[in-house]
Design a protein around this motif. Structure first.
Motif, mmCIF file in Angstrom:
data_model
loop_
_atom_site.group_PDB
_atom_site.id
_atom_site.type_symbol
_atom_site.label_atom_id
_atom_site.label_comp_id
_atom_site.label_asym_id
_atom_site.label_seq_id
_atom_site.Cartn_x
_atom_site.Cartn_y
_atom_site.Cartn_z
ATOM 1 N N GLY A 64 0.817 -1.203 0.000
ATOM 2 C CA GLY A 64 0.000 0.000 0.000
ATOM 3 C C GLY A 64 0.849 1.249 0.000
ATOM 4 N N GLY A 65 0.227 2.369 0.349
ATOM 5 C CA GLY A 65 0.867 3.673 0.224
ATOM 6 C C GLY A 65 2.171 3.822 0.975
ATOM 7 N N GLU A 66 2.285 3.121 2.108
ATOM 8 C CA GLU A 66 3.495 3.265 2.910
ATOM 9 C C GLU A 66 4.741 2.739 2.220
ATOM 10 N N SER A 67 4.553 1.993 1.170
ATOM 11 C CA SER A 67 5.723 1.408 0.517
ATOM 12 C C SER A 67 6.571 2.463 -0.183
ATOM 13 N N THR A 68 6.140 3.705 -0.154
ATOM 14 C CA THR A 68 6.923 4.757 -0.800
ATOM 15 C C THR A 68 7.816 5.507 0.175
ATOM 16 N N GLU A 69 7.788 5.135 1.460
ATOM 17 C CA GLU A 69 8.608 5.830 2.475
ATOM 18 C C GLU A 69 9.466 4.824 3.243
ATOM 19 N N GLY A 70 10.682 5.229 3.566
ATOM 20 C CA GLY A 70 11.498 4.435 4.471
ATOM 21 C C GLY A 70 11.611 5.158 5.803
ATOM 22 N N HIS A 71 11.412 4.419 6.903
ATOM 23 C CA HIS A 71 11.478 5.024 8.238
ATOM 24 C C HIS A 71 12.619 4.417 9.043
ATOM 25 N N GLY A 72 13.334 5.256 9.747
ATOM 26 C CA GLY A 72 14.417 4.776 10.607
ATOM 27 C C GLY A 72 14.636 5.756 11.746
ATOM 28 N N PHE A 73 15.526 5.401 12.666
ATOM 29 C CA PHE A 73 15.776 6.302 13.792
ATOM 30 C C PHE A 73 17.041 5.900 14.520
ATOM 31 N N ALA A 74 17.618 6.874 15.193
ATOM 32 C CA ALA A 74 18.641 6.588 16.199
ATOM 33 C C ALA A 74 17.972 6.749 17.551
ATOM 34 N N PHE A 75 18.327 5.870 18.472
ATOM 35 C CA PHE A 75 17.777 5.934 19.822
ATOM 36 C C PHE A 75 18.723 6.733 20.717
ATOM 37 N N THR A 76 18.170 7.685 21.472
ATOM 38 C CA THR A 76 18.968 8.399 22.481
ATOM 39 C C THR A 76 18.145 8.436 23.766
ATOM 40 N N ILE A 77 18.703 9.016 24.823
ATOM 41 C CA ILE A 77 17.918 9.051 26.058
ATOM 42 C C ILE A 77 17.623 10.479 26.505
ATOM 43 N N GLY A 78 17.447 11.384 25.532
ATOM 44 C CA GLY A 78 16.940 12.708 25.868
ATOM 45 C C GLY A 78 17.782 13.839 25.343
ATOM 46 N N ARG A 79 18.469 14.546 26.238
ATOM 47 C CA ARG A 79 19.311 15.648 25.800
ATOM 48 C C ARG A 79 20.257 15.171 24.701
ATOM 49 N N GLY A 80 20.462 16.011 23.706
ATOM 50 C CA GLY A 80 21.328 15.636 22.601
ATOM 51 C C GLY A 80 20.567 15.011 21.444
ATOM 52 N N ASN A 81 19.278 14.738 21.624
ATOM 53 C CA ASN A 81 18.517 14.186 20.504
ATOM 54 C C ASN A 81 18.488 15.173 19.335
ATOM 55 N N ASP A 82 18.598 16.455 19.653
ATOM 56 C CA ASP A 82 18.670 17.468 18.590
ATOM 57 C C ASP A 82 20.006 17.382 17.842
ATOM 58 N N VAL A 83 21.087 17.104 18.560
ATOM 59 C CA VAL A 83 22.384 16.934 17.907
ATOM 60 C C VAL A 83 22.332 15.718 16.979
ATOM 61 N N GLN A 84 21.736 14.652 17.487
ATOM 62 C CA GLN A 84 21.608 13.429 16.691
ATOM 63 C C GLN A 84 20.778 13.679 15.425
ATOM 64 N N THR A 85 19.738 14.462 15.570
ATOM 65 C CA THR A 85 18.896 14.802 14.424
ATOM 66 C C THR A 85 19.676 15.626 13.401
ATOM 67 N N ALA A 86 20.476 16.572 13.879
ATOM 68 C CA ALA A 86 21.302 17.376 12.971
ATOM 69 C C ALA A 86 22.277 16.491 12.198
ATOM 70 N N ALA A 87 22.794 15.469 12.855
ATOM 71 C CA ALA A 87 23.743 14.562 12.188
ATOM 72 C C ALA A 87 23.052 13.791 11.067
ATOM 73 N N ILE A 88 21.822 13.382 11.303
ATOM 74 C CA ILE A 88 21.079 12.676 10.237
ATOM 75 C C ILE A 88 20.887 13.609 9.051
ATOM 76 N N GLU A 89 20.579 14.869 9.337
ATOM 77 C CA GLU A 89 20.353 15.821 8.244
ATOM 78 C C GLU A 89 21.611 16.044 7.396
#
Lengths: 464, 464
Positions: A64-89
């Motif tokens: 179905g429609g979801e087959s057009t997106e790939g989802h992933g993530f890095a796990f963190t435990i709070g502070r620094g999740n913004d740094v981790q997000t910047a690294a993905i970008e």
């Protein structure tokens, strides 16, 4: 980076491209309840630096429609999740604009491109924030590939040929322990019986162990109650956090052993709290309660230290891996007989590709893999890796169990399904990595409703 | 983080506070000239994720107005410098609002607070982007402390008592190799003769070696010319990059040896290019040219691999360190006799504090420290660490030299001063870490004039 060659190809799905890489800073205020507390991580707010890879393909196929997106993530435990997000970008230029089919047909190549970016590599190399960012993107690509194939990831991997699997791996720095030829031999040996093992997984699932009873922040009554609940749910293996105070640990271990009886495996986990000498003394004190393994007795970087501890506390086995940064450190832990269990993590090393390497290394050395899970969505991810390991690599479930924590699964569209202490094999196409859009919005940091409303309640643990 | 206790104290400098932590993404387009090219880093744009800690103190004392700011940076090679900058910003809550004197009086405590943040720690622990961010902030604090003391950092450190120095170190994970008591004994042994050694440094400086001749991207004529220039400038030790192509390396090593003669030390540096087996074969092929050391033969994470290489290529020594993530990995390299030279980096581990630990470890094992430098401002920083090592830790300059690259010094307010192959002792108060404000503005990425003007010229290496 050198720009990828973009060759327009006529006709059908081959012309579809990646159109965006979007990130989300999602945090769950778990510290408010002391869930997940251990000797080094007193107040975690379980978080995901979440990524969605979007393409211009329209929905279709079995998924179905979801087959057009790939989802992933890095796990963190709070502070620094913004740094981790910047690294993905920082990895966006590697995907956006490229042909989807070309990328998905050669995920070994894409993984190597990311790891060997001649400038980003300096930020590791192959460790920490930048490496976890690669993990998130690589896993999102595997999610997309599996969705488009209409298969759960474990089945997609289990259907690949030994040659295709070997091509996923970066053997640089491994050849003194494992060559491509040896890996190929291992995988060919495992080809026989793959179908039977797939059927066994579909019928009976894969063993799990329960960490939920044993967080340090829980009082004795809660520990006892949760142990009973784990037994009632069919678990034959649990884990206790230790390492903050020896008297507390002795008391809690005694309670757990009394409740569980001698037949249940009770692992202990020090979360890196000790130096070598302290680890040996502490484990010897807890030895009368027959710990199944001691996990993270010291720094995850200390291969030599793990080896010394393993020698001195034998026959109690050592386990580690959730903070092991890459395949090179796993290689050394195995070379020095420093671990008896490899606890790979789905989102700390560079995703599926590097974990295939780690599974192969463990198989070469004959060491069972018992993945780290819990956190946000880690159970959802690692089940695919253990099941693939069973079908195509090690061929065994003996002495193996996937960590299980009954936590935050409701935020995923394809949550794990447990039955009598086992993970049931996931059936939906993809990597089970898709978080519900409502959850992404509700727990968005810092502007989602939960964080706006909870700013006062968070009290001692502001997540900034 | 738990909020630091803020106790208002009346009177004078004790009431001054940190008022801001400001970051700057500064990149130099060095890839346009292939400066700094090696076997793994083909096109670096030398960059600084730069931080300024500002206080509400007004200028004064010997150092003038600058004594109210601490400057530090993490070094990167281009892309990802924005991620590194974001990581530094994640540390803002640890400084802004706090009392300057309280922080500067206990930099051991502040360093431990940063490393053990119960949530940020997950992003390493103690490695990669987050650890380099701690480095930048810790070094900026030392810069401020030294400026306010009116001393160059090396003299400030050299004037501290053994007890004060030991208190700077985090001994966690080190005690199987070095205890606080042993460190104290080492430092006490070194107390005698400190003043004489300070005088020796002021008179003659500290030996350097030259890397500038040997970048891979240079042609043979440039290599030969730069070798001659290094000899003429008084260097008796140079370094060549190797590892991309063995025939090229044999030719270049022959040229260098012919130009330099047998009396000059020529080190070779593979920048992590090889696996264990390849390293051994390659070094054996280059052995007839008498390399002084082979640097980074393989992954910086591969302690066991370095030990195997060292055994097999003996007596040619192995050196490593610029990418070694922390003191725990240095400890193991020393425990396994895997390195004969410790090449610490001023801004990869957690700054001055962790480097004091590494100097102590090296002294314990009797291994000389020859720091990594070059990049942006790394020469400016490490000279202080080697000079402190000479005065108060190892007490020796034998078999020691600081790397030197004649590059980008003009952007600093207190640039290194070289004389006949030696670093002259820095005299200005501080850590020599202050970049000129004009340079920060001119090379600001992506909006500084150099990057706006150079967008076309950068061609194959867009820094995004």
């Amino acid at each position: 980076m050198s720009q990828p060659a973009v060759v327009p190809i006529e006709g059908g799905a081959v012309t579809h491209r990646f159109v965006s890489l979007d990130t989300y800073d999602v945090r769950f205020p778990t510290s408010r309840e002391f869930d997940g507390s251990d000797a080094m991580n007193a107040d975690p707010d379980y978080s995901a630096a979440y990524v969605v890879l979007r393409t211009d393909a329209v929905g279709g196929g079995e998924a179905g429609g979801e087959s057009t997106e790939g989802h992933g993530f890095a796990f963190t435990i709070g502070r620094g999740n913004d740094v981790q997000t910047a690294a993905i970008e920082a990895l966006r230029p590697y995907l956006v604009g490229r042909l989807m089919k070309e990328v998905l047909d050669d995920l070994g190549g894409l993984y190597r491109e990311l790891v060997y970016d001649s400038q980003l590599r300096w930020l590791g190399p192959e460790k920490g924030v930048m490496h976890m960012a690669i993990s998130a993107v690589v896993n999102a690509l595997w999610d997309l590939k599996a969705k488009r194939a209409g298969l759960p990831l474990w089945q997609l991997l289990s259907a690949m040929s030994p040659e295709e699997l070997v091509d996923l791996v970066d053997f640089r720095y491994l050849s003194d322990a494992l060559t491509p030829q040896e890996a190929l031999r291992l995988l060919r040996r495992g080809e026989r019986g793959r179908q039977e093992r797939v059927q066994a997984l579909l019928a009976g699932g894969y063993p799990a162990y329960a960490t939920s009873p044993g967080w340090l922040g829980y009082d004795d009554a809660k520990l006892e109650r949760l142990c009973r609940e784990a037994l009632a749910a069919g678990f034959t293996h649990i884990k206790l956090k230790v390492g903050a105070d020896l008297d507390d640990d002795l008391r809690r271990m005694r309670i757990a052993r009394q409740v569980c009886g001698p037949g249940v495996r009770i692992a202990i986990d020090a979360n890196q709290r000790w130096d070598v000498g302290t680890a040996v003394e502490w484990v010897e004190a807890l030895a009368p309660f027959d710990p199944w393994w001691v996990e993270e007795p010291t720094s995850p970087d200390d291969v030599v230290g793990h080896a010394a501890i393993a020698r001195r506390i034998a026959p109690i086995p050592v386990a580690t891996g959730e903070h092991v940064q890459n395949r090179v450190v796993f290689k050394q832990l195995l070379q020095l007989n420093a671990v008896s269990f490899v606890q790979l993590d789905a989102a700390r090393v560079a995703g599926v590709n590097e974990n295939v390497a780690i599974l192969l290394l463990a198989a070469k050395f004959g060491v069972p893999v018992c993945p780290h899970a819990g956190g946000v969505g880690l159970c959802e991810l690692v089940q695919h890796l253990s099941m693939f390991d069973y079908v195509a690599v090690s061929g065994s479930m003996h002495d193996r169990a996937i960590e299980y924590v009954d936590h935050l699964h409701e935020h995923f569209t394809d949550p794990v399904r447990m039955h009598r202490g086992h993970y049931l094999a996931p059936l939906a196409p993809g990597f089970s990595s898709t978080m519900r859009a409502e959850s992404r919005a509700r727990y968005a940091f810092p502007d989602g409703p939960v964080w706006r409303a909870g700013a006062d309640a968070a009290g001692a643990s502001p997540s900034r």
